[in-house]
Motif scaffolding. Structure first.
Motif, PDB file in Angstrom:
ATOM      1  N   GLU A 601       0.814  -1.212   0.000  1.00  0.00           N
ATOM      2  CA  GLU A 601       0.000   0.000   0.000  1.00  0.00           C
ATOM      3  C   GLU A 601       0.851   1.266   0.000  1.00  0.00           C
ATOM      4  N   GLU A 602       1.768   1.377   0.946  1.00  0.00           N
ATOM      5  CA  GLU A 602       2.529   2.613   1.070  1.00  0.00           C
ATOM      6  C   GLU A 602       3.986   2.317   1.442  1.00  0.00           C
ATOM      7  N   VAL A 603       4.873   3.035   0.794  1.00  0.00           N
ATOM      8  CA  VAL A 603       6.302   2.991   1.103  1.00  0.00           C
ATOM      9  C   VAL A 603       6.830   4.409   0.996  1.00  0.00           C
ATOM     10  N   TYR A 604       7.788   4.767   1.832  1.00  0.00           N
ATOM     11  CA  TYR A 604       8.435   6.059   1.634  1.00  0.00           C
ATOM     12  C   TYR A 604       9.938   5.926   1.847  1.00  0.00           C
ATOM     13  N   THR A 605      10.677   6.739   1.130  1.00  0.00           N
ATOM     14  CA  THR A 605      12.109   6.894   1.371  1.00  0.00           C
ATOM     15  C   THR A 605      12.374   8.388   1.504  1.00  0.00           C
ATOM     16  N   GLN A 606      13.202   8.759   2.432  1.00  0.00           N
ATOM     17  CA  GLN A 606      13.528  10.165   2.642  1.00  0.00           C
ATOM     18  C   GLN A 606      14.946  10.262   3.192  1.00  0.00           C
ATOM     19  N   GLY A 607      15.537  11.435   3.049  1.00  0.00           N
ATOM     20  CA  GLY A 607      16.884  11.592   3.562  1.00  0.00           C
ATOM     21  C   GLY A 607      17.543  12.868   3.089  1.00  0.00           C
ATOM     22  N   ILE A 608      18.849  12.891   3.249  1.00  0.00           N
ATOM     23  CA  ILE A 608      19.645  14.052   2.890  1.00  0.00           C
ATOM     24  C   ILE A 608      20.961  13.592   2.290  1.00  0.00           C
ATOM     25  N   GLU A 609      21.400  14.286   1.241  1.00  0.00           N
ATOM     26  CA  GLU A 609      22.695  14.026   0.625  1.00  0.00           C
ATOM     27  C   GLU A 609      23.541  15.294   0.704  1.00  0.00           C
ATOM     28  N   ALA A 610      24.816  15.127   0.972  1.00  0.00           N
ATOM     29  CA  ALA A 610      25.733  16.265   1.031  1.00  0.00           C
ATOM     30  C   ALA A 610      27.025  15.899   0.308  1.00  0.00           C
ATOM     31  N   GLN A 611      27.547  16.852  -0.464  1.00  0.00           N
ATOM     32  CA  GLN A 611      28.789  16.641  -1.214  1.00  0.00           C
ATOM     33  C   GLN A 611      29.698  17.848  -0.988  1.00  0.00           C
ATOM     34  N   LEU A 612      30.878  17.603  -0.434  1.00  0.00           N
ATOM     35  CA  LEU A 612      31.847  18.663  -0.140  1.00  0.00           C
ATOM     36  C   LEU A 612      33.061  18.507  -1.041  1.00  0.00           C
ATOM     37  N   LEU A 620      46.120  19.396  -4.862  1.00  0.00           N
ATOM     38  CA  LEU A 620      45.371  18.489  -3.995  1.00  0.00           C
ATOM     39  C   LEU A 620      43.869  18.758  -4.096  1.00  0.00           C
ATOM     40  N   LYS A 621      43.101  17.709  -4.290  1.00  0.00           N
ATOM     41  CA  LYS A 621      41.645  17.814  -4.364  1.00  0.00           C
ATOM     42  C   LYS A 621      41.032  16.766  -3.435  1.00  0.00           C
ATOM     43  N   ILE A 622      40.136  17.216  -2.573  1.00  0.00           N
ATOM     44  CA  ILE A 622      39.492  16.337  -1.603  1.00  0.00           C
ATOM     45  C   ILE A 622      37.971  16.466  -1.766  1.00  0.00           C
ATOM     46  N   THR A 623      37.289  15.341  -1.872  1.00  0.00           N
ATOM     47  CA  THR A 623      35.828  15.344  -1.911  1.00  0.00           C
ATOM     48  C   THR A 623      35.310  14.379  -0.848  1.00  0.00           C
ATOM     49  N   ALA A 624      34.200  14.749  -0.248  1.00  0.00           N
ATOM     50  CA  ALA A 624      33.567  13.903   0.762  1.00  0.00           C
ATOM     51  C   ALA A 624      32.059  13.940   0.549  1.00  0.00           C
ATOM     52  N   GLY A 625      31.417  12.806   0.691  1.00  0.00           N
ATOM     53  CA  GLY A 625      29.976  12.722   0.505  1.00  0.00           C
ATOM     54  C   GLY A 625      29.322  11.929   1.614  1.00  0.00           C
ATOM     55  N   TYR A 626      28.039  12.242   1.858  1.00  0.00           N
ATOM     56  CA  TYR A 626      27.300  11.540   2.916  1.00  0.00           C
ATOM     57  C   TYR A 626      25.825  11.458   2.532  1.00  0.00           C
ATOM     58  N   GLN A 627      25.201  10.318   2.832  1.00  0.00           N
ATOM     59  CA  GLN A 627      23.760  10.179   2.657  1.00  0.00           C
ATOM     60  C   GLN A 627      23.132   9.591   3.908  1.00  0.00           C
ATOM     61  N   LEU A 628      22.079  10.253   4.381  1.00  0.00           N
ATOM     62  CA  LEU A 628      21.233   9.726   5.441  1.00  0.00           C
ATOM     63  C   LEU A 628      19.946   9.240   4.784  1.00  0.00           C
ATOM     64  N   LEU A 629      19.611   7.961   4.938  1.00  0.00           N
ATOM     65  CA  LEU A 629      18.461   7.367   4.262  1.00  0.00           C
ATOM     66  C   LEU A 629      17.539   6.711   5.286  1.00  0.00           C
ATOM     67  N   ASP A 630      16.256   7.037   5.177  1.00  0.00           N
ATOM     68  CA  ASP A 630      15.227   6.397   5.991  1.00  0.00           C
ATOM     69  C   ASP A 630      14.203   5.791   5.036  1.00  0.00           C
ATOM     70  N   ALA A 631      14.217   4.476   4.888  1.00  0.00           N
ATOM     71  CA  ALA A 631      13.329   3.774   3.956  1.00  0.00           C
ATOM     72  C   ALA A 631      12.418   2.846   4.741  1.00  0.00           C
ATOM     73  N   THR A 666      25.547   6.162   4.685  1.00  0.00           N
ATOM     74  CA  THR A 666      26.647   5.847   3.768  1.00  0.00           C
ATOM     75  C   THR A 666      27.482   7.104   3.585  1.00  0.00           C
ATOM     76  N   ALA A 667      28.758   6.910   3.333  1.00  0.00           N
ATOM     77  CA  ALA A 667      29.653   8.061   3.166  1.00  0.00           C
ATOM     78  C   ALA A 667      30.828   7.654   2.287  1.00  0.00           C
ATOM     79  N   ASN A 668      31.482   8.650   1.697  1.00  0.00           N
ATOM     80  CA  ASN A 668      32.680   8.383   0.901  1.00  0.00           C
ATOM     81  C   ASN A 668      33.680   9.510   1.070  1.00  0.00           C
ATOM     82  N   LEU A 669      34.925   9.180   0.847  1.00  0.00           N
ATOM     83  CA  LEU A 669      36.024  10.146   0.920  1.00  0.00           C
ATOM     84  C   LEU A 669      36.992   9.849  -0.216  1.00  0.00           C
TER      85      LEU A 669
END
Length: 762
Positions: A601-612, A620-631, A666-669
């Protein structure tokens, strides 16, 4: 239908011919400079939605000859600079113009096409877009699409009949995978195996998150991954690369491009092979079997006149596998030898018409076929135990029109027809899908700061009710260092052949899976043969599944407080109705189950993504990412409770519970270093997955506290040396600390070493 498209082609060709006849022509010469009057080399200059295209030379100069007089829309872009949009008027006299580009905030690929179906700079697109350039792919050292996408923020790989992709909490079947805007077919259990795609000739990968059904139709409920292939820009280019690594993995690629006057040709060939591997040393069969595959592609474009271009794309893929399986128990097995063939090819002719100075048309047809042939033979005697064939056909014809009314308004509209057919023993008969579709999108840019895009798509299908998919997005530049973006849209996913018509019984294990349209018939047949032990759901309560629907909302900002520092944040919410899932319907007398498909009947996914992104120094180049997921999915239960009067009553309880195989965190560097003096590039990249629900041990269809699997982290590293801008030697290690999880993460084979050599000639 045939007469309709012939008439459409006649009208378009006639209009294009009439618009050319007698049209006065002019020429345009220009110079592209920085704000301090320095020439910009290799800036891309496109006129009238890419009908005319060139690049600037070492002095920043460019030239167009024999252009029709009148109003034209020109776009000039270059990595590191803000794109320049201008409307110009050409008369019969030659024009010489000077254009200045301003530095941009994000060092990213300049032009994307997937979000709006027209070439747009990534900074101007309101939707959440991720672009992976060929330079990034080269630095990572990856050779298949799966390993490239695995390192991106908000994306996760899944293991289910191949390596699939999870986007914003949606499994693989909800993301449309395309090459140059045309869909790839051939999914197994809903998963498109990303290992089928080589990345040797990729210009860039564009990833749109959130429902793109308003432009791309079904299967784009979670998003779209569009692979844009390379096209040569010089008279002659040749690229050769070879990679060898652990498990005797060999990857060979050849990329050839030639241009002569109005004729462009691009040819690519790749061979990839491996002896396979096993994550369990004592296992009787391999986790990934021995395989060899071949990919070939050809692209050509011919300029017929100033108004008409013809284009053709063809692709061929073939893979063979050799495996070992067994019947019975592990202690007393009957051994089987397996052979598997996969074949996938597509053809796509396209006609491009410039009907007037502000009107552009594109008529295309796309044909694709995907087939498999799997055989199991007894090792003793070599007699055939089981053979399974699968053959899928896909045809799509589409007409798209682009109208640039002026510098403020632009409209894209289109219509088309799709025909899909399936031939396989595991499907009843030869199922056929027919559908018609139409879409329209309008863009309003009242000024340089505000951009609003609205779109609508209608789909009429032979097997389910018609669908209407709206979409609205906007971008606003609040300050020169801050952009705000928001989008809302409805997406849908049609039930596929498998979910409607599947008739499959596993030849070695013995479980069965039936589509919803033939489930009752198959269950009754098994009952008549005495093979059903227990019915879990009353047959009269089972209904045919419906198309899935979602509403998605994305709100984000792009922030650059300093030139060396940038931050992108996106908040998302997806509400899904009628999500299709599989579940056991009955137990068989052999101890196995009968599965089918039904709507949640119903499903939801929500969250936030950030990329620095941070460049503390030039090298030198540095990138970092993060996702908060609520499914979560809606769970309704009937519980027996005691009321206030002490009486025992039944009460309905509703809750939203976590879903399986989705990490909340989840996150990455990624750290990249360039030693310019020696032309050496080095990097190290890490990806972390938080804990996730692994398996439903008690059958309640949601994750309990004792059903979580621990999180994990993987690291990759590579170092490359380039000589004379032609020769590159790269050494790398994937999964540096040798993390494995047998039975779960089959796409992680343990630590892998590799060496890669590349050669570029032009």
């Amino acid at each position: 239908m045939k007469n309709f498209w012939c008439f459409t082609l006649f009208i378009v060709v006639t209009a294009g011919t009439l618009s050319v006849k007698g049209q006065p022509t002019s020429s345009l010469t220009g110079k592209v400079l920085t704000a301090d009057e320095q020439p910009i080399v290799n800036a891309h200059i496109t006129i009238d939605n890419n009908h005319y295209h060139t690049v600037s030379d070492t002095q920043g100069m460019f030239d167009f000859s024999s252009m029709p007089a009148g109003t034209h829309k020109i776009v000039i872009s270059h990595v590191g600079y803000k794109p320049l949009h201008k409307t110009i008027e050409l008369d019969n006299q030659p024009e010489v113009l000077t254009f200045h580009l301003k530095s941009k905030r994000y060092q990213s690929s300049a032009v994307v096409v997937t979000a709006t179906r027209t070439p747009r700079d990534i900074e101007e697109v309101p939707e959440p877009v991720t672009v992976i350039s060929d330079k990034q792919i080269e630095a990572l050292g990856n050779n298949r699409l799966s390993t490239v996408l695995a390192e991106q923020t908000g994306l996760s790989l899944t293991s289910n009949h191949g390596t699939g992709l999870q986007v914003q909490g949606f499994t693989s079947e909800y993301t449309k995978i395309m090459i140059n805007g045309q869909p790839l077919i051939g999914r197994t259990a809903g998963t498109f195996n990303l290992d089928r795609i080589t990345v040797g000739n990729i210009k860039q990968i564009e990833i749109i998150k959130g429902p793109s059904s308003a432009l791309w139709g079904s299967d784009a409920l979670a998003g779209v991954v569009n692979i844009i292939t390379q096209e040569g820009t010089r008279p002659f280019e040749l690229g050769v690369d070879a990679r060898y690594g652990t498990n005797q993995t060999m990857d060979l690629g050849l990329d050839l491009s030639a241009r002569r006057k109005g004729w462009k040709n691009d040819v690519y060939f790749n061979r990839n092979s491996s002896q396979g591997y096993s994550l369990s040393p004592n296992a009787l069969s391999q986790t990934v079997p021995e395989y060899a595959n071949y990919t070939g592609s050809y692209h050509t474009e011919v300029t017929v006149s100033d108004r008409i271009d013809t284009e053709f794309q063809g692709r061929y893929y073939r893979e063979t596998q050799n495996s070992i399986d067994y019947l019975g128990s592990r202690d007393n097995p009957t051994m089987l030898d397996g052979e598997a063939l996969q074949e996938d090819y597509s053809l796509s002719p396209t006609l491009h018409f410039n009907l007037a100075s502000k009107t552009r048309a594109e008529l295309s047809h796309y044909f694709s076929r995907y087939r498999t042939d799997t055989q199991l033979h007894y090792q003793q005697g070599d007699s055939l135990y089981n053979r399974s064939k699968f053959d899928q056909y896909f045809n799509k014809t589409e007409l798209q029109l682009n109208q640039n009314w002026n510098a403020i308004h632009a409209t894209t509209a289109g219509a088309g027809y799709k025909h899909e057919q399936l031939k396989a023993k595991r499907y009843a008969g030869s199922p056929i899908f027919n559908s018609y579709f139409g879409f329209i999108q309008h863009e309003w840019m009242p000024n340089d700061r505000l951009d609003i895009i609205g779109g609508l798509r209608y789909d009429a299908h032979s097997e389910y009710s018609s669908q209407l998919s709206p979409k609205l997005s906007a971008r606003y530049e609040l300050f020169t260092w801050l952009d705000l973006r928001a989008s809302a849209g409805s997406g849908f996913k049609a039930p596929d052949f498998r979910q409607l018509f599947l008739n499959f019984t596993n030849p070695t294990v013995g479980y069965s899976v039936f589509g919803s349209s033939n489930l009752k018939e198959k269950i009754r047949s098994l009952q008549a043969d005495g093979k059903i032990k227990q019915i879990l759901q009353p047959l009269d309560q089972l209904k045919e599944i419906k198309a899935e629907h979602s509403w998605a909302y994305n709100v984000g900002l792009n922030l650059q407080p300093k030139e060396q520092l940038s931050l992108r944040i996106n908040l998302f919410r997806n509400n899904v109705n009628n999500l299709i899932e599989s579940a056991p319907i009955a137990h068989k007398t052999n101890g196995q189950s009968v599965f089918s498909y039904f709507n949640l009947e119903e499903v939801y996914t929500q969250g936030i993504e950030a990329q620095l992104r941070w460049n503390p120094v030039r090298q030198l180049k540095i990138t970092a990412g993060y996702q908060l997921l609520d499914a979560r999915r809606k769970i309704e239960e009937t519980k027996t409770v005691q009321d206030d009067n002490g009486e025992i009553v039944e009460k309905n309880a509703v809750s939203y519970e976590p879903m399986f195989n989705r990490s909340k965190h989840t996150a990455n560097l990624k750290v990249f270093y360039n030693w310019q003096a020696l032309d050496i590039d080095a990097n190290i990249r890490g990806k972390w997955h938080g804990k996730y629900g692994r398996m439903d041990t008690n059958g309640n269809n949601f994750v309990d506290s004792d059903e979580y699997q621990d999180g994990y982290m993987t690291w990759n590293t590579a170092i490359a040396k380039t000589i004379q801008n032609r020769y590159t030697l790269q050494l790398g290690v994937e999964n540096l600390f040798d993390f494995t999880r047998p039975g779960d993460l089959s796409y992680l084979p343990g630590r892998k070493f590799y060496a890669k050599f590349s050669l570029q000639l032009y």
